[in-house]
Design a protein around this motif. Structure first.
Motif, PDB file in Angstrom:
ATOM      1  N   ASN A   1      41.032  56.214-136.876  1.00 22.80           N
ATOM      2  CA  ASN A   1      40.884  57.135-137.873  1.00 22.80           C
ATOM      3  C   ASN A   1      40.276  56.466-138.823  1.00 22.80           C
ATOM      4  OD1 ASN A   1      42.909  59.091-136.599  1.00 22.80           O
ATOM      5  ND2 ASN A   1      44.230  57.702-137.211  1.00 22.80           N
ATOM      6  N   VAL A   2      39.329  56.600-139.308  1.00 26.03           N
ATOM      7  CA  VAL A   2      38.436  55.849-140.426  1.00 26.03           C
ATOM      8  C   VAL A   2      38.835  56.529-141.617  1.00 26.03           C
ATOM      9  CG1 VAL A   2      36.152  55.432-141.320  1.00 26.03           C
ATOM     10  CG2 VAL A   2      36.369  55.621-138.839  1.00 26.03           C
ATOM     11  N   VAL A   3      39.502  55.351-142.390  1.00 26.76           N
ATOM     12  CA  VAL A   3      40.092  55.516-143.712  1.00 26.76           C
ATOM     13  C   VAL A   3      39.743  54.765-144.795  1.00 26.76           C
ATOM     14  CG1 VAL A   3      42.549  55.433-144.858  1.00 26.76           C
ATOM     15  CG2 VAL A   3      42.337  56.027-142.361  1.00 26.76           C
ATOM     16  N   PRO A   4      38.773  55.745-145.693  1.00 26.17           N
ATOM     17  CA  PRO A   4      38.132  54.846-146.686  1.00 26.17           C
ATOM     18  C   PRO A   4      38.954  53.715-147.645  1.00 26.17           C
ATOM     19  CG  PRO A   4      37.521  57.359-146.522  1.00 26.17           C
ATOM     20  CD  PRO A   4      38.485  57.012-145.905  1.00 26.17           C
ATOM     21  N   ILE A   5      40.230  53.966-147.914  1.00 24.98           N
ATOM     22  CA  ILE A   5      40.731  52.960-148.756  1.00 24.98           C
ATOM     23  C   ILE A   5      41.043  51.866-147.869  1.00 24.98           C
ATOM     24  CG2 ILE A   5      43.270  52.458-149.572  1.00 24.98           C
ATOM     25  CD1 ILE A   5      41.436  54.503-151.327  1.00 24.98           C
ATOM     26  N   ARG A   6      41.348  52.027-146.393  1.00 27.47           N
ATOM     27  CA  ARG A   6      41.508  50.681-145.721  1.00 27.47           C
ATOM     28  C   ARG A   6      40.034  49.940-145.427  1.00 27.47           C
ATOM     29  NH1 ARG A   6      46.372  51.643-142.631  1.00 27.47           N
ATOM     30  NH2 ARG A   6      47.563  53.008-144.034  1.00 27.47           N
ATOM     31  N   MET A   7      39.154  50.988-145.431  1.00 27.75           N
ATOM     32  CA  MET A   7      37.743  50.433-145.177  1.00 27.75           C
ATOM     33  C   MET A   7      37.571  49.432-146.567  1.00 27.75           C
ATOM     34  SD  MET A   7      35.885  51.382-142.447  1.00 27.75           S
ATOM     35  CE  MET A   7      34.098  51.861-142.890  1.00 27.75           C
ATOM     36  N   MET A   8      37.930  50.075-147.882  1.00 25.33           N
ATOM     37  CA  MET A   8      37.729  49.295-148.907  1.00 25.33           C
ATOM     38  C   MET A   8      38.571  47.766-148.671  1.00 25.33           C
ATOM     39  SD  MET A   8      38.009  52.145-151.745  1.00 25.33           S
ATOM     40  CE  MET A   8      37.147  53.595-151.536  1.00 25.33           C
ATOM     41  N   VAL A   9      39.634  47.997-148.554  1.00 27.81           N
ATOM     42  CA  VAL A   9      40.589  46.697-148.110  1.00 27.81           C
ATOM     43  C   VAL A   9      39.873  45.854-147.447  1.00 27.81           C
ATOM     44  CG1 VAL A   9      42.872  45.869-147.336  1.00 27.81           C
ATOM     45  CG2 VAL A   9      42.725  47.970-148.569  1.00 27.81           C
ATOM     46  N   LEU A  10      39.415  46.469-146.184  1.00 25.65           N
ATOM     47  CA  LEU A  10      38.697  45.213-145.486  1.00 25.65           C
ATOM     48  C   LEU A  10      37.295  44.678-145.904  1.00 25.65           C
ATOM     49  CD1 LEU A  10      39.319  47.539-141.864  1.00 25.65           C
ATOM     50  CD2 LEU A  10      40.239  45.755-142.285  1.00 25.65           C
ATOM     51  N   PHE A  11      36.753  45.624-146.508  1.00 31.73           N
ATOM     52  CA  PHE A  11      35.500  45.171-147.185  1.00 31.73           C
ATOM     53  C   PHE A  11      35.983  44.011-148.393  1.00 31.73           C
ATOM     54  CE2 PHE A  11      32.965  44.830-151.275  1.00 31.73           C
ATOM     55  CZ  PHE A  11      31.895  44.914-150.821  1.00 31.73           C
ATOM     56  N   LEU A  12      36.875  44.220-148.937  1.00 27.98           N
ATOM     57  CA  LEU A  12      37.600  43.082-149.875  1.00 27.98           C
ATOM     58  C   LEU A  12      37.949  41.865-149.181  1.00 27.98           C
ATOM     59  CD1 LEU A  12      38.431  42.275-152.743  1.00 27.98           C
ATOM     60  CD2 LEU A  12      40.575  43.297-152.197  1.00 27.98           C
ATOM     61  N   LEU A  13      38.479  42.030-148.028  1.00 27.99           N
ATOM     62  CA  LEU A  13      39.004  40.864-146.909  1.00 27.99           C
ATOM     63  C   LEU A  13      37.652  40.358-146.562  1.00 27.99           C
ATOM     64  CD1 LEU A  13      40.932  39.509-145.029  1.00 27.99           C
ATOM     65  CD2 LEU A  13      40.611  41.268-143.410  1.00 27.99           C
ATOM     66  N   GLY A  14      36.582  40.861-146.044  1.00 27.53           N
ATOM     67  CA  GLY A  14      35.533  40.134-145.634  1.00 27.53           C
ATOM     68  C   GLY A  14      34.800  39.397-146.710  1.00 27.53           C
ATOM     69  N   ALA A  15      34.809  40.085-148.134  1.00 28.59           N
ATOM     70  CA  ALA A  15      34.325  39.378-149.230  1.00 28.59           C
ATOM     71  C   ALA A  15      35.078  38.067-149.403  1.00 28.59           C
ATOM     72  CB  ALA A  15      34.105  40.340-150.259  1.00 28.59           C
ATOM     73  N   LEU A  16      36.376  37.995-149.432  1.00 32.56           N
ATOM     74  CA  LEU A  16      37.328  36.800-149.787  1.00 32.56           C
ATOM     75  C   LEU A  16      36.903  35.787-148.614  1.00 32.56           C
ATOM     76  CD1 LEU A  16      40.577  38.555-150.869  1.00 32.56           C
ATOM     77  CD2 LEU A  16      38.928  37.273-152.320  1.00 32.56           C
ATOM     78  N   VAL A  17      36.838  36.342-147.351  1.00 38.18           N
ATOM     79  CA  VAL A  17      36.680  35.418-146.199  1.00 38.18           C
ATOM     80  C   VAL A  17      35.422  34.799-146.609  1.00 38.18           C
ATOM     81  CG1 VAL A  17      36.212  34.990-143.891  1.00 38.18           C
ATOM     82  CG2 VAL A  17      37.953  36.441-144.583  1.00 38.18           C
ATOM     83  N   ALA A  18      34.227  35.231-147.033  1.00 40.81           N
ATOM     84  CA  ALA A  18      32.911  34.870-147.050  1.00 40.81           C
ATOM     85  C   ALA A  18      32.987  33.746-148.005  1.00 40.81           C
ATOM     86  CB  ALA A  18      32.068  35.894-147.526  1.00 40.81           C
TER      87      ALA A  18
END
Lengths: 221, 458
Positions: free
Chosen positions: A99-116
């Motif tokens: 299931n592609v869940v936009p809110i979870r996608m946003m969390v994952l986006f934030l995660l990626g940005a923090l890792v960067a």
């Protein structure tokens, strides 16, 4: 204040990298989950359903009196469902789905940005091997915790409402472990972000303290 | 607080502005989440939908005189997603089994502003039949005791999971002595067919599907736990308060759906097969006279006790939120609907069907593929009937007998047959068949052997 300035500097310089990494993270997670499902069940997906996410979110906001209830409900809203329908029983039963869940996608986006950001700070600030390894491991653990608690795989196993551990159970995690972990989801998610943020603050703190330490060292010499 | 409300209103106004022109007449949206792969929900789901029973009972006078109804039905494989969709207000009504119902009530009560109410049942089995533990048909496991050290799968969180936990506890098998796996019904059924799992516990009608297809064999029926197995209807409280007459209409439709099935079970299961894809022979085991399911929507005190017991299991195992049963369960809509129909609610509520008592003396049945169902008063007549049919090479869809111990309706081909003198008895479990045989100087024989005895006489 110095710490915030130190964090702000690589953010301004590397924001494109952070955005790209955030997007990559969000997308790669979906691809990885899909591959995990296909490997686990030895089957390709055979159906896709799209949902009117924006319309649904508006409907939820409109019909939910309390703001505190809106976010958890919106957090479960799907944009796309892709999975395997089993037609051996009844008129078809969805055996598994991603299931592609936009809110979870946003969390994952934030995660990626923090890792960067973590990696950028690590790169800019030379640490000794042990410290560097520890910091990378901390970043890794934080990443795993967040990614794990934002898994959006599901199958029609739980008559109880689906939760993040369904994905783990599907990949072979024992029932008792799944149940024990279920209520810990939000705490693990927060712990993951906490670890990442601590790593970032620590790296920034070290950088702000380094000139002072060097100066003190020179004076002592 | 006011600022929050203003912000929300502003946000809504901005997002809804383009849609503003659409809202001209009052339209009442009724969205129902049901499960076409769960037999016990049919009278509040697929039957109402396909026969248009809700439309028939919806109010059209008073404040509903100008109302336009928009009825939508969404089919789900389990109750969990229905609860999520109800939280999002995409469904007003949800039809599900006892464990998911409890999760529904508890999840809603966990929120600040949303609630559901449990307004009606759909049907029940007093002792818990419908849930069962199945092993691969060739397995040498015949009783629950033999599951020690084995791998058992179940859809965790379902009624079948609760039944499995209680059955294991009742039989002194702690969780450390078997491996519990979380598997969906379809995956569990496939694994039973392939012999990849030692046993699988599932809800209605999966065990019977496996038996009918010849892939699985029941070793434990839910009735042995003695906990009633229920299904029911939940409604969002805001919807129920705004449109109580619509909820009453829904309950009237549930009642009529039950009447329609009772009127002609053969017709009903044939129709339901075409709507759901579940084999009619399997559905007959549930919906025919003496079947697993008693179709009746009243909420009995015993049901509330059973739901409380189920909630305690869920709390122990899954730490679900507390549930205020008094606030959640209401008979108001049921009583109003019954009164409107002129049916005595208290009489229905006081009636309890126990298969062990009610099924005593019911005839055995053969479902001839051309001639339909024939009934036989004795086992000898039934076996003679089967022998005659086999002699003509005619096709038989299914045969039905009753467990001598529990009164449970069984497929003739999956029952254990005992011949003692000239008498025949049928059993669900091998152990009880052997005990009966030994006590009555008889022998356990197969279905084919029993038929063959009569074939030789023709």
């Amino acid at each position: 204040m110095d710490i915030l300035t130190t964090i702000g500097h690589p953010m301004r310089q590397d924001w494109r990298r952070m955005v790209v990494m955030g997007l990559m993270f969000a997308l790669l997670m979906q691809v990885l989950m899909m591959i995990a499902l296909m490997v686990r069940f030895q089957a390709l997906p055979n159906y896709v359903v799209g949902y009117d996410w924006i319309g649904n979110v508006i409907h939820i906001i409109k019909s939910t009196p309390s703001w505190s209830d809106i976010l958890p409900i919106v957090n479960q809203e799907w944009l796309i469902e892709i999975g395997k329908m089993n037609y051996d029983y009844g008129t078809g039963i969805s055996e598994w789905s991603l299931n592609v869940v936009p809110i979870r996608m946003m969390v994952l986006f934030l995660l990626g940005a923090l890792v960067a950001l973590c990696l950028s700070l690590l790169r800019r600030h030379q640490c000794d091997v042990t410290t560097g390894t520890t910091l990378r491991a901390t970043t890794g653990i934080g990443t795993i915790l967040i990614a794990m608690t934002n898994a959006t795989m599901s199958w029609v196993v739980c008559c109880a409402a689906p939760s993040w551990v369904v994905g783990l159970a599907m990949l072979g995690l024992g029932v008792s472990t799944s149940l024990a972990l279920e209520s810990m989801g939000p705490a693990l998610n927060l712990a993951g972000f906490g670890l990442l943020l601590c790593t970032i603050v620590y790296l920034a703190w070290r950088k702000t303290r380094l000139p002072q330490l060097i100066n003190r060292g020179l004076k002592n010499a | 607080m006011e600022l929050r409300t203003s912000l929300k209103s502003a946000l809504l106004a901005a997002t809804l502005m383009p849609l503003g022109y659409a809202a001209q007449a009052e339209e009442i949206s009724i969205a129902v989440g049901h499960q076409s792969m769960c037999t016990d929900t049919y009278t509040a789901g697929i039957v109402i939908k396909e026969l248009g029973l809700l439309e028939k009972h919806l109010p059209t006078d008073g404040k509903y005189a100008d109302a336009e109804y928009d009825i939508t039905w969404a089919d789900y494989s389990s109750g969990g997603p229905i609860t999520n969709q109800m939280l999002a207000n995409k469904l007003n009504f949800g039809v599900m089994g006892d464990y998911p119902l409890i999760v529904n009530g508890a999840k809603f009560q966990e929120t600040d502003s949303l609630r559901t109410v449990y307004v009606a049942g759909t049907g029940y089995n007093l002792k818990g039949s419908g849930n069962a533990i199945v092993v691969p048909v060739e397995s040498d496991i015949y009783s629950i005791d033999q599951l020690k050290g084995k791998e058992v799968s179940t859809p965790v969180g379902s009624a079948a999971w609760g039944m499995l936990l209680k059955a294991m506890q009742d039989n002194g098998i702690p969780t450390s002595e078997y491996v519990l796996k979380n598997q969906s019904p379809a995956v569990g059924a496939a694994n039973i067919a392939a012999g990849k799992i030692d046993a699988h516990s599932d809800f209605c009608p999966w065990s019977e599907i496996m038996e009918y297809r010849g892939t699985g064999r029941k070793i434990f029926d839910g009735s042995e736990t003695g906990v009633p197995y229920l299904h029911g209807v939940v409604v969002r409280q805001d919807f129920a308060e705004e449109y109580p007459e619509v909820v009453q209409a829904f309950i009237k439709a549930v009642y009529e759906a039950g009447e329609w099935i009772r009127e002609d079970p053969m017709r009903a299961v044939t129709e339901m097969e075409s709507w759901t894809g579940v084999e009619k022979e399997v559905l007959y085991l549930y919906f025919s006279e003496g079947g697993h399911l008693t179709l009746e929507p009243s909420i009995k005190t015993e049901w509330v006790d059973a739901l409380k017991f189920n909630h305690s299991v869920l709390v122990k195992e899954k730490a679900i939120p507390p549930l205020d049963f008094d606030a959640w369960i209401t008979e108001d809509y049921l009583k109003a609907a019954y009164a409107d129909m002129g049916v005595d609610y208290e009489a229905d509520k006081a009636t309890m069907v126990d298969p062990e008592v009610a099924n005593k003396g019911l005839p055995m049945e053969i479902w001839h593929s051309r001639d339909g169902v024939s009934t036989y008063a004795s086992a000898a007549e039934f076996l003679k009937g089967m022998a005659d049919i086999r002699a003509t090479a005619a096709l038989v869809n299914a045969t039905y007998v009753y467990d001598a111990e529990t009164g449970l309706k069984l497929f003739g081909k999956t029952a254990f047959w005992v011949k003692a003198g000239n008498n025949y008895a049928t059993f669900l479990r091998k152990g009880e068949a052997e005990a009966y045989a030994s006590a009555n100087s008889g022998a356990v024989i197969t279905f084919d052997e029993a038929i063959a005895e009569f074939a030789s006489e023709t």
